[in-house]
Design an enzyme around this catalytic site. Structure first.
Site, PDB file in Angstrom:
ATOM      1  N   ASP A 185       0.889  -1.171   0.000  1.00  0.00           N
ATOM      2  CA  ASP A 185       0.000   0.000   0.000  1.00  0.00           C
ATOM      3  C   ASP A 185       0.918   1.210   0.000  1.00  0.00           C
ATOM      4  O   ASP A 185       1.639   1.452   0.988  1.00  0.00           O
ATOM      5  CB  ASP A 185      -0.870   0.020   1.257  1.00  0.00           C
ATOM      6  CG  ASP A 185      -1.998  -0.990   1.222  1.00  0.00           C
ATOM      7  OD1 ASP A 185      -2.009  -1.846   0.313  1.00  0.00           O
ATOM      8  OD2 ASP A 185      -2.866  -0.943   2.115  1.00  0.00           O
TER       9      ASP A 185
ATOM     10  N   HIS B 237       4.866  -7.159   0.243  1.00  0.00           N
ATOM     11  CA  HIS B 237       4.521  -8.479  -0.258  1.00  0.00           C
ATOM     12  C   HIS B 237       5.303  -8.838  -1.527  1.00  0.00           C
ATOM     13  O   HIS B 237       5.887  -7.972  -2.172  1.00  0.00           O
ATOM     14  CB  HIS B 237       3.017  -8.537  -0.531  1.00  0.00           C
ATOM     15  CG  HIS B 237       2.178  -8.364   0.703  1.00  0.00           C
ATOM     16  ND1 HIS B 237       1.355  -9.347   1.189  1.00  0.00           N
ATOM     17  CD2 HIS B 237       2.041  -7.310   1.563  1.00  0.00           C
ATOM     18  CE1 HIS B 237       0.740  -8.925   2.287  1.00  0.00           C
ATOM     19  NE2 HIS B 237       1.147  -7.678   2.535  1.00  0.00           N
TER      20      HIS B 237
ATOM     21  N   SER C 279       8.788   4.299   4.746  1.00  0.00           N
ATOM     22  CA  SER C 279       9.952   3.790   4.046  1.00  0.00           C
ATOM     23  C   SER C 279       9.591   3.380   2.635  1.00  0.00           C
ATOM     24  O   SER C 279       8.503   3.676   2.147  1.00  0.00           O
ATOM     25  CB  SER C 279      10.595   2.639   4.811  1.00  0.00           C
ATOM     26  OG  SER C 279      11.917   2.452   4.350  1.00  0.00           O
TER      27      SER C 279
END
Length: 659
Positions: free
Chosen positions: A460, A516, A604
């Protein structure tokens, strides 16, 4: 009829005294002035209030006929709120936002404000309506919002007033009020009819619904086409099919249709004066339809804004913006020089604003946007920054830090969806536990799950994608020493990566902070690369004095895949992010969409590097990146498709096989 009863009389009238001609032109200019005056009022805020010098562009790209759905007229009528205040409402669709006037002090504000929107099959069609209380000096407070799909109104009765619940930005299940609205959509045939009717009304001085030659002549002049102006009589005769000496609405419509296909009449908009550089019937019709006022008596919303937050700013916040020499813009300036970072939401096809404290913005600009600022960042200062990050990390792991969770959620109330979080807030015993929160199963849909040749977004985040590192240097990364080899390090980098595709996934503090697998494959190895902990905010990334991605602490994971060859996923630490944790180990196989790791407190970045000629990134991501505009994406959204050629390995010669 018109200014004459026959063609001969009409032609004679065209040769009247210059005073008569001057009078008619004066009348035409007066009518156009009424349109321009209202229109300029609507766009005054854009030029003077928002800091943008660009002209309003009603149709930035030429629309294909098969993609045109219609023109939507959205009207915000009134609202019912739970307390009294002075209220304003904003409507955002795509890269444009409009606002109503501010209501009186009441819990039942009335606006009766409207705006026309172009709808096309490939463009934005979900409008966000935001309602703000306006009694704050510094900034107005978002109280409730709703989203409506304008396409759903295409088959509904346009006269119906519709009641829609307003949701609490921090909890979508909580209703904070209601808004009443109506929406009507003209289909292409109706749009064309109304378009011709509006054009005719501009020069139909006696309002009989027909154009004499004199009126027709003034109309051709207003179109700004000198070639057409030289053959007015020929065009008038061609339009007047029944030979009665005047041009009816149907005859004018037919003339415009025929001429716009072979020899366009309209080169200049008679309302706003904009030159129509590539005139064609459809796009000219759309432009003028959006330009003309409807004349319904309702308040037309003020435009020229990019986001609802910009449109709702209080006067003191506007003064602070001016003092910071900042502006709302799309592109590099939005990252490096302004105190507002704008990103394009891929799901809603709408611009949204990233929230960053103004004091932090000023300090980052002082450090990262000047040679002097970074010059002060000597070895001891960098060690201090590292120490502060570690100390902050320990603080966020303490039980006391849990009290900061509600304040954090409130700050980002319209950007954190608690209904997706796996556990309730009281489950988290420390701030970091909440920061690395998991989502409920199924909260993110993985695109084309059955196809390993389709890559997906790894986080996201705000995404930038570039075909090559050279493109990234042109459009986004301004550090003078950035290179793929510097990013990956010698242990991971190979020659096939050097001209490869680069995808940057930037996570902001409010985001879900687990990342992911973008592709299905096996982890070959992890490589730790020590470094600093600069911020990964665009202010630093866009700085020519700083090399964030090649100087920050990072861990590179090399993934071997069947469809994309080798893929390097680099997790980059940042200020306040001292901890990068991987959920998998070397040798593990992961399906795309499986969890790969997470960052502890802070924002980050993950950067994925694909080998040369192995992936075609989706066009919308590349187009936004070429505009220096980050795209807001979610885990599992489609990223691109494999272009890797099948293996050239040959089958064995069965004649030489010894059994």
């Amino acid at each position: 009829m018109g200014h004459g009863a026959s063609k001969n009389e009409a032609f004679d009238e065209s040769s009247d005294s210059s005073g008569s001609m001057s009078s008619r032109i004066h009348e035409l200019r007066h009518r156009l002035h009424l349109h321009r005056r209202r229109r300029h009022h609507h766009h005054h805020r854009r030029r003077h209030g928002s800091g943008s010098n660009s002209k309003p562009n009603l149709s930035k790209q030429l629309l294909k006929e098969e993609d045109f759905v219609g023109i939507a007229l959205l009207r915000l009528i009134r609202a019912e709120m739970k307390f009294k205040d002075k209220w304003l409402s904003c409507v955002s669709l795509g890269e444009q936002t409009f606002r109503t006037v501010i209501s009186d002090q009441t819990d039942k504000p009335v606006w009766n404000s409207e705006k026309k929107f172009l709808l096309d099959k490939k463009g934005a069609h979900v409008a966000r309506i935001s309602v703000f209380e306006t009694n704050r000096l510094s900034k107005n407070n978002l109280i409730g919002y709703c989203e409506i799909d304008l396409l759903e109104f295409f088959t509904q009765d346009s006269d119906l007033e519709m009641k829609v619940d307003l949701k609490d930005p921090s909890a979508a299940t909580v209703v904070v009020g209601s808004i009443y609205l109506s929406c009507s959509i003209e289909d292409p045939i109706e749009t064309e009819k109304s378009f011709v009717s509006r054009i005719l009304s501009i020069v139909d001085y006696n309002e009989d619904g027909n154009l004499s030659f004199a009126e027709f002549s003034d109309l051709i002049d207003a179109f700004g086409n000198q070639l057409a102006a030289n053959k007015k009589e020929e065009l008038f005769k061609a339009a007047d099919e029944d030979g009665n000496g005047v041009v009816s609405m149907d005859e004018l419509a037919m003339l415009l249709v025929v001429q716009q296909e072979k020899d366009p009449l309209i080169n200049c908009c008679p309302v706003c004066g904009e030159i129509l550089e590539v005139p064609d019937r459809l796009n000219t019709m759309i432009h003028l339809t959006l330009c003309f006022d409807e004349g319904t008596g309702n308040q037309v919303m003020t435009g020229g804004f990019l986001t609802d937050k910009q449109a709702s700013n209080g006067w003191m916040f506007k003064v602070s913006e001016w003092a910071h020499f900042s502006s709302y813009e799309v592109g590099l300036r939005s990252g490096s020089g302004a105190s507002h970072i704008l990103v394009f939401d891929r799901r809603t096809k709408r611009l949204v604003e990233e929230i960053i404290d103004a004091k932090i913005i000023l300090s980052m600009r002082a450090i990262y946007q000047s040679k002097l600022g970074l010059g002060l960042m000597d070895k001891r200062a960098k060690e201090l920054l590292h120490s502060i990050s570690e100390k902050q990390g320990r603080k966020m792991d303490s039980v006391k830090s849990a009290k900061d969770i509600p304040k954090f959620v409130d700050m980002f109330k319209d950007q954190i969806n608690l209904s997706e979080v796996k556990y309730p807030l009281e489950h988290f015993k420390t701030f970091n536990e909440f920061f690395i929160r998991e989502l409920k199963p199924g909260a993110r849909t993985i695109a084309c799950m059955e196809r390993d040749d389709v890559a997906v977004c790894a986080a996201d985040c705000r995404l930038m994608a570039f075909k090559t590192a050279t493109d990234s240097l042109r459009f986004w990364i301004k550090g003078r020493k950035f290179s793929i080899q510097g990013l990956l390090g010698t242990e991971v980098c190979s020659s096939s990566f050097l001209d490869g595709t680069l995808v940057i996934f930037r996570l902001a503090p409010q985001d879900y902070h687990r990342f992911h697998f973008p592709v299905s494959g096996t982890i070959e190895k992890f490589v730790d690369i020590p470094g600093c902990l600069y911020t990964v905010n665009p202010i630093a990334v866009n700085s020519k004095y700083c090399n964030v991605f090649t100087e920050n602490k990072r861990v590179a994971a090399l993934i071997s895949t069947a469809d994309f060859g080798k893929v390097a996923c680099v997790a980059i630490g940042a200020t306040m992010v001292g901890s990068i944790t991987f959920s998998r180990k070397e040798g593990d196989y992961g399906k795309k969409g499986d969890e790969l790791g997470y960052f502890s407190f802070g924002g980050s970045t993950v950067i994925c590097v694909f080998e040369k000629d192995t992936i075609k990134i989706d066009d919308d991501l590349l187009e936004n990146s070429a505009r220096s505009l980050e795209t807001l994406v979610s885990v599992g959204m489609r990223l691109g498709i494999s272009t890797k050629k099948p293996s050239d390995s040959k089958l064995p010669n069965i004649e030489k096989i010894i059994l």
